[in-house]
Design a protein around this motif. Structure first.
Motif, PDB file in Angstrom:
ATOM      1  N   UNK A  28       0.900  -1.228  -0.168  1.00 10.05           N
ATOM      2  CA  UNK A  28      -0.075   0.040   0.065  1.00 10.05           C
ATOM      3  C   UNK A  28       0.873   1.266  -0.052  1.00 10.05           C
ATOM      4  N   UNK A  29       0.517   2.288  -0.745  1.00  7.19           N
ATOM      5  CA  UNK A  29       1.438   3.475  -0.650  1.00  7.19           C
ATOM      6  C   UNK A  29       0.468   4.386  -0.607  1.00  7.19           C
ATOM      7  N   UNK A  30       0.738   5.499   0.326  1.00  5.59           N
ATOM      8  CA  UNK A  30      -0.343   6.733   0.666  1.00  5.59           C
ATOM      9  C   UNK A  30       0.527   7.735   0.341  1.00  5.59           C
ATOM     10  N   UNK A  31       0.342   8.639  -0.701  1.00 11.50           N
ATOM     11  CA  UNK A  31       1.324   9.557  -1.235  1.00 11.50           C
ATOM     12  C   UNK A  31       0.632  10.877  -0.959  1.00 11.50           C
ATOM     13  N   UNK A  32       1.612  11.733  -1.082  1.00 12.34           N
ATOM     14  CA  UNK A  32       1.105  13.272  -0.863  1.00 12.34           C
ATOM     15  C   UNK A  32       0.546  14.104  -1.795  1.00 12.34           C
ATOM     16  N   UNK A  33      -0.286  13.693  -2.738  1.00  7.27           N
ATOM     17  CA  UNK A  33      -1.015  14.389  -3.444  1.00  7.27           C
ATOM     18  C   UNK A  33      -0.389  14.987  -4.901  1.00  7.27           C
ATOM     19  N   UNK A  34      -0.705  16.059  -5.141  1.00  8.91           N
ATOM     20  CA  UNK A  34      -0.158  16.241  -6.408  1.00  8.91           C
ATOM     21  C   UNK A  34       1.611  16.584  -6.291  1.00  8.91           C
ATOM     22  N   UNK A  35       2.078  17.021  -5.261  1.00  9.02           N
ATOM     23  CA  UNK A  35       3.385  17.298  -5.021  1.00  9.02           C
ATOM     24  C   UNK A  35       4.521  16.162  -5.164  1.00  9.02           C
ATOM     25  N   UNK A  36       3.786  15.153  -5.558  1.00  6.77           N
ATOM     26  CA  UNK A  36       4.531  14.050  -5.480  1.00  6.77           C
ATOM     27  C   UNK A  36       4.573  13.371  -7.021  1.00  6.77           C
ATOM     28  N   UNK A  76       3.787   2.251   2.426  1.00  7.01           N
ATOM     29  CA  UNK A  76       4.863   3.484   2.314  1.00  7.01           C
ATOM     30  C   UNK A  76       4.029   4.491   2.356  1.00  7.01           C
ATOM     31  N   UNK A  77       4.135   5.554   3.351  1.00  5.79           N
ATOM     32  CA  UNK A  77       3.840   6.640   3.483  1.00  5.79           C
ATOM     33  C   UNK A  77       4.829   7.769   2.638  1.00  5.79           C
ATOM     34  N   UNK A  78       4.292   8.054   1.163  1.00  2.00           N
ATOM     35  CA  UNK A  78       5.424   8.835   0.506  1.00  2.00           C
ATOM     36  C   UNK A  78       4.985  10.247   0.592  1.00  2.00           C
ATOM     37  N   UNK A  79       5.989  10.832   1.194  1.00  2.00           N
ATOM     38  CA  UNK A  79       5.805  12.295   1.246  1.00  2.00           C
ATOM     39  C   UNK A  79       6.837  13.222   0.261  1.00  2.00           C
ATOM     40  N   UNK A  80       6.583  14.404   0.253  1.00  2.00           N
ATOM     41  CA  UNK A  80       7.200  15.330  -0.890  1.00  2.00           C
ATOM     42  C   UNK A  80       8.714  15.588  -0.265  1.00  2.00           C
ATOM     43  N   UNK A  81       9.599  15.754  -0.818  1.00  2.00           N
ATOM     44  CA  UNK A  81      10.919  16.611  -0.390  1.00  2.00           C
ATOM     45  C   UNK A  81      11.491  15.461   0.601  1.00  2.00           C
ATOM     46  N   UNK A  82      11.851  16.010   1.850  1.00  2.00           N
ATOM     47  CA  UNK A  82      12.168  15.376   3.101  1.00  2.00           C
ATOM     48  C   UNK A  82      11.011  15.537   4.262  1.00  2.00           C
ATOM     49  N   UNK A  83      10.508  14.304   4.394  1.00  2.00           N
ATOM     50  CA  UNK A  83       9.353  14.744   5.377  1.00  2.00           C
ATOM     51  C   UNK A  83       9.453  15.381   6.882  1.00  2.00           C
TER      52      UNK A  83
END
Length: 252
Positions: A28-36, A76-83
């Motif tokens: 499962x991937x939870x990603x941080x919207x359009x910034x990814x 995986x909690x996918x954040x933009x840049x460095x979380x």
């Protein structure tokens, strides 16, 4: 197990090898919207469940993580840049601690590093600035009283301003109430490292006008300071007269 992963500022090749490997094995991937960058989601295996956290609350995110944990699935909690910067990860980690769910954190490349690379700039120039202030303008999200932009601007240090391009008029006013002048150089970097990256160079005095003229309303950093200028002293580290642990300096 939950893995927090920094996606990098935009370019998919800036994610770490470990981060890419985790995306490839995640259930499962939870990603941080359009910034990814969506290219990163293409690393997921065919049966991976993908969620866009822009449409979720903290409670929604934790609920998905808990359900995956019950079923021995990797999240995986996918954040933009460095979380670690404006990533809202602490509140997620605290909830996971309360649920006794293990997690780890894989660093990424922050957009403020991507912006410096785009500008071919060094934030910490000798005799110019040895301090980098990373901050944001107060908007719907408040800041502590002693961290108001005007107060931080009093230092005249290199400043990187996140999440504030939509408040550029107020940013300009706050900077001018600090140590910066109308001639202090500024760069606005839109979507650092993305293919559509844009750079606007201006001064504090014409910051708002330049941003409005460029039509930039989101996804941009404002970097301020004389490090963007041409004057600085040579580094002592590589000065032939400077003695270090590894090299004997010569006489001037």
């Amino acid at each position: 197990m939950v893995h927090f992963v920094g996606a990098g500022p935009g370019a998919p090749d800036l994610i770490t090898q470990r981060g890419a490997a985790l995306l490839q094995t995640a259930d499962c991937i939870i990603y941080a919207g359009s910034l990814v960058n969506p290219v990163l989601l293409g690393l997921a295996k065919a049966d991976c469940t993908i969620y866009n956290s822009a449409k979720m609350t903290l409670e929604d995110v934790i609920s998905v993580m808990c359900e995956n944990e019950k079923n021995n699935r990797i999240t995986v909690r996918l954040h933009t840049g460095d979380p670690c910067l404006y990533g809202a990860i602490r509140e997620q980690m605290d909830r996971l601690d309360a649920e006794s769910i293990p997690y780890d954190d894989t660093p990424g490349v922050s957009s403020f590093c991507g912006a410096a690379a785009a500008l071919n700039a060094e934030y910490t120039l000798p005799s110019v600035s040895q301090t980098v202030i990373i901050t944001r303008m107060e908007g719907r999200t408040p800041v502590p009283e002693n961290e108001k932009l005007q107060s931080l601007a009093a230092h005249g240090a290199t400043m990187v301003i996140f999440l504030s391009i939509g408040l550029v008029n107020q940013v300009q006013q706050a900077l001018l109430k600090g140590a910066y002048t109308v001639s202090t150089p500024v760069a606005v970097v839109y979507k650092a490292t993305w293919p559509e990256e844009r750079i606007v160079r201006c001064t504090v005095g014409d910051l708002a006008e330049s941003v409005h003229k460029a039509g930039i309303t989101k996804t941009a950093l404002i970097v301020v300071g004389d490090f963007l200028g041409a004057q600085y002293d040579r580094s002592r580290l590589y000065d032939p007269t400077f003695t270090t642990e590894y090299r004997k300096g010569s006489k001037a």
